[in-house]
Design an enzyme around this catalytic site. Structure first.
Site, short mmCIF file in Angstrom:
data_model
loop_
_atom_site.label_atom_id
_atom_site.label_comp_id
_atom_site.label_asym_id
_atom_site.label_seq_id
_atom_site.Cartn_x
_atom_site.Cartn_y
_atom_site.Cartn_z
N LYS A 266 0.85 -1.20 0.00
CA LYS A 266 0.00 0.00 0.00
C LYS A 266 0.88 1.24 0.00
O LYS A 266 1.72 1.44 0.89
CB LYS A 266 -0.91 0.00 1.24
CG LYS A 266 -1.69 1.32 1.45
CD LYS A 266 -2.63 1.25 2.65
CE LYS A 266 -3.23 2.62 2.97
NZ LYS A 266 -4.13 2.59 4.15
N LYS A 278 -9.98 12.79 8.48
CA LYS A 278 -9.49 12.33 9.78
C LYS A 278 -9.41 13.51 10.75
O LYS A 278 -9.25 14.65 10.33
CB LYS A 278 -8.07 11.76 9.62
CG LYS A 278 -7.99 10.40 8.98
CD LYS A 278 -6.56 9.89 8.97
CE LYS A 278 -6.45 8.54 8.30
NZ LYS A 278 -7.17 7.46 9.00
N GLU A 350 -9.44 3.92 2.08
CA GLU A 350 -8.90 4.06 0.72
C GLU A 350 -7.86 3.00 0.37
O GLU A 350 -7.68 2.65 -0.79
CB GLU A 350 -8.27 5.46 0.57
CG GLU A 350 -6.82 5.60 1.08
CD GLU A 350 -6.64 5.37 2.56
OE1 GLU A 350 -7.64 5.48 3.29
OE2 GLU A 350 -5.52 5.06 3.00
N ARG A 352 -7.77 -0.21 0.84
CA ARG A 352 -8.31 -1.42 0.21
C ARG A 352 -8.75 -1.14 -1.22
O ARG A 352 -8.78 -2.06 -2.05
CB ARG A 352 -9.46 -1.98 1.06
CG ARG A 352 -10.62 -1.06 1.23
CD ARG A 352 -11.53 -1.44 2.39
NE ARG A 352 -10.98 -1.03 3.68
CZ ARG A 352 -11.55 -1.29 4.86
NH1 ARG A 352 -12.70 -1.96 4.92
NH2 ARG A 352 -11.00 -0.87 5.98
N1 BES Z 1 -4.30 4.38 6.97
C1 BES Z 1 -5.44 4.11 7.75
C2 BES Z 1 -5.20 3.06 8.83
C3 BES Z 1 -4.24 3.43 9.91
C4 BES Z 1 -4.66 4.05 11.06
C5 BES Z 1 -2.90 3.12 9.78
C6 BES Z 1 -3.75 4.38 12.04
C7 BES Z 1 -2.00 3.44 10.77
C8 BES Z 1 -2.43 4.07 11.91
C9 BES Z 1 -6.54 3.61 6.86
O1 BES Z 1 -6.58 4.13 5.58
C10 BES Z 1 -7.84 4.00 7.51
O2 BES Z 1 -8.07 5.16 7.63
N2 BES Z 1 -8.64 3.01 7.88
C11 BES Z 1 -9.89 3.27 8.50
C12 BES Z 1 -10.91 2.32 7.93
C13 BES Z 1 -12.32 2.61 8.34
C14 BES Z 1 -12.77 3.92 7.77
C15 BES Z 1 -13.19 1.49 7.87
C16 BES Z 1 -9.74 3.04 10.00
O3 BES Z 1 -9.01 2.12 10.39
O4 BES Z 1 -10.29 3.82 10.76
ZN ZN Z 2 -4.79 4.74 4.82
MN MN Z 3 -7.57 5.96 5.46
#
Ligand code: BES
Ligand code: ZN
Ligand code: MN
Length: 500
Positions: A266, A278, A350, A352
């Site tokens: 990724k 975020k 994003e 996935r």
């Molecule tokens: N890049 C993030 C996941 C992440 C969070 C990596 C903290 C490292 C530290 C990913 O793109 C994300 O935002 N995932 C969301 C998914 C949700 C919206 C289903 C998450 O984990 O909150």
């Molecule tokens: Zn991410």
């Molecule tokens: Mn994200």
């Protein structure tokens, strides 16, 4: 940094002589001899419980005169019964942390009488040199030095226990240097700030690395991705003014042309969340959202340096996830390269989306196995914290091999189930699949989503969200990008080829 390997008595006059010292056992012979010379300084420290030899404990002593080494650094390696190469690596890292703090730039390390059984001198040297190099890493590109800045070591001499181990030690050290080159590249890429680190920057770094190491590289640009129909990847990219790339690297190490192994990483160069923005707090860390890509690129470098006799493909979807007037909205439906349609319920899921297209793309190589690495879910950090990455997939044999590589390398994995029932959480009312499965089992439903695009080969997914970034800094991993996964993957690949 220079690593030299010499015979035992070569450097008794080193500015600092390091000894690994076991807990509750007599000191190494060489140290005992020195102790006499030092007026029993070591014995006194041990008797006063100032140094017990507990794992990674350190004690720095000064020699009384100029005939012996200027200083002695004792590093505990714990009880002999718990000894392992992983412990040895960590002990070596602890030694370097002390040396850096004290700005001691040259040292020698005695390898005599290490109480580690069932490992070869080569494995021991590899672990120690890895520990040294990993701890010596510093990302100083954008910071002027101050008197408090730790100074990396310039040279370390490994003192062989006997002459016959010299070539083994050389080999172990050389392997460690190749591995750490990959880890350091991965860390550099993760630590680079988001303003500089566009998808194009990542692509150029990958190409430069490839050219220097006999790896073929090609880039699929936005136009090409449109022609192919990578709608999921392009959907994420469209909110950013910086165009996306699909980076493809091919390392051909097996002249017999066997089916390749493939790595997918990724590469979200910055993840704001997009329209599903975020929170501001700690958003800076989202420059690490290309940690999977960094590990894959670093692993390619190491595989080439080690001349592993395999064919290896790396595919990195590189995008930036930004909110803007052009960005995708919750509710949008994207058509992926596979033809499957995806309802985007949350633009922050994003990773996935871009992986969906990368996983479809990589099938054209007819890979033996595909392993993807991604900082994919916050839920993974809730489940496992910062002690292990999650592993899931459709091939239990592959997962077992990866779990074992994790134990050996100390880059641990923990398997989560991927029972088909979980897929019900990502059923969409409006498209073939939706990109979020709600709060329960967030790491698993993310993998269940990926599985829909990884149905043509044996596949494992590593969620490294809790591992790619080291928040506080610990021995062997300074604060910042960790390079997690390079050592794990190389260990796996070496066992796959029978080279280990
Ligand atoms: N890049 C993030 C996941 C992440 C969070 C990596 C903290 C490292 C530290 C990913 O793109 C994300 O935002 N995932 C969301 C998914 C949700 C919206 C289903 C998450 O984990 O909150
Ligand atoms: Zn991410
Ligand atoms: Mn994200």
């Amino acid at each position: 940094m220079k690593i030299l390997i010499k015979k035992k008595n070569a450097t008794m006059t080193s500015p600092c002589l390091i000894f690994f010292t076991p807990e509750g056992q007599t000191s190494p012979q060489l140290l005992a001899q020195l102790d006499e010379h030092l007026g029993k300084l070591v014995t006194t420290a041990q008797r006063n419980n100032e140094f017990r030899g507990r794992h990674a404990e350190t004690l720095l002593l000064h020699g009384p005169d100029t005939r012996g080494p200027g200083r002695i650094l004792l590093v505990g390696i714990g009880k002999a019964s718990d000894a392992s190469v992983d412990k040895l690596r960590q002990a070596a890292s602890s030694a370097v942390v002390v040396l850096k703090q004290k700005k001691i730039s040259k040292a020698a390390l005695s390898l005599s009488d290490l109480p580690i059984q069932k490992t070869t001198a080569e494995q021991q040297a590899q672990a120690i040199v890895e520990g040294i190099l990993l701890a010596n890493y510093q990302y100083q590109r954008y910071q002027s030095p101050t008197p408090d800045t730790a100074k990396p070591l310039e040279q370390i001499v490994l003192l062989a226990a006997n002459a016959k181990s010299l070539p083994l030690l050389q080999r172990g050290a050389a392997r460690a240097e190749a591995i750490c080159a990959g880890v350091h590249l991965a860390r550099d890429l993760v630590n680079a700030p988001g303003n500089l680190k566009s998808p194009e920057f990542l692509a150029m770094q990958a190409v430069a690395m490839a050219e220097k190491n006999g790896i073929k590289a090609h880039l699929l640009d936005q136009v090409r991705l449109q022609q192919l129909g990578c709608g999921a990847l392009l959907g994420v990219a469209q909110g950013s003014t910086r165009p996306p790339y699909l980076i493809v690297l091919e390392y051909a190490g097996d002249p017999k042309g066997s089916a390749p192994l493939a790595l997918v990483g990724k590469g979200v160069t910055f993840d704001t969340g997009g329209i599903s923005l975020k929170p501001a707090d700690k958003m800076d860390e989202m420059k690490m959202d290309m940690g999977g890509a960094a590990t894959v690129i670093g692993t390619m470098l190491t595989a080439a340096r080690l001349e592993l006799p395999i064919n290896l493909i790396a595919v990195v979807p590189a995008v930036e996830n930004m909110p803007s007037g052009n960005a995708i909205r919750p509710g949008d439906i994207l058509t992926s390269l596979s033809g499957k349609t995806i309802e985007v319920l949350n633009t922050d899921a994003e990773g996935r989306l871009i992986l969906a297209d990368a996983l479809t793309y990589v099938a054209r190589y007819k890979p033996r196995v595909v392993i993807d690495l991604a900082t994919l879910t916050g839920a993974c950090i809730i489940a496992l914290g910062n002690q292990a990455a999650a592993v899931l997939g459709n091939d239990d044999k592959l997962i077992d091999k990866l779990l074992k590589a994790g134990q050996r390398s100390g880059e641990r994995l923990w398997q989560l189930p991927l029972w088909e029932e979980y897929a019900s959480q990502i059923k969409s009312d409006f498209a073939d699949v939706k990109n979020t499965g709600g709060r329960p089992a967030g790491t698993i439903t993310a993998a269940a989503f990926l599985q829909k695009f990884a149905d043509q080969y044996n596949w494992a997914h590593l969620d490294i969200a809790g591992m790619a970034w080291e928040d506080k800094g610990k021995a062997g991993i300074p604060r910042g990008g960790s390079g997690f996964g390079v050592r794990l993957l190389i260990d796996y690949l070496q066992h796959e080829t029978g080279a280990a």
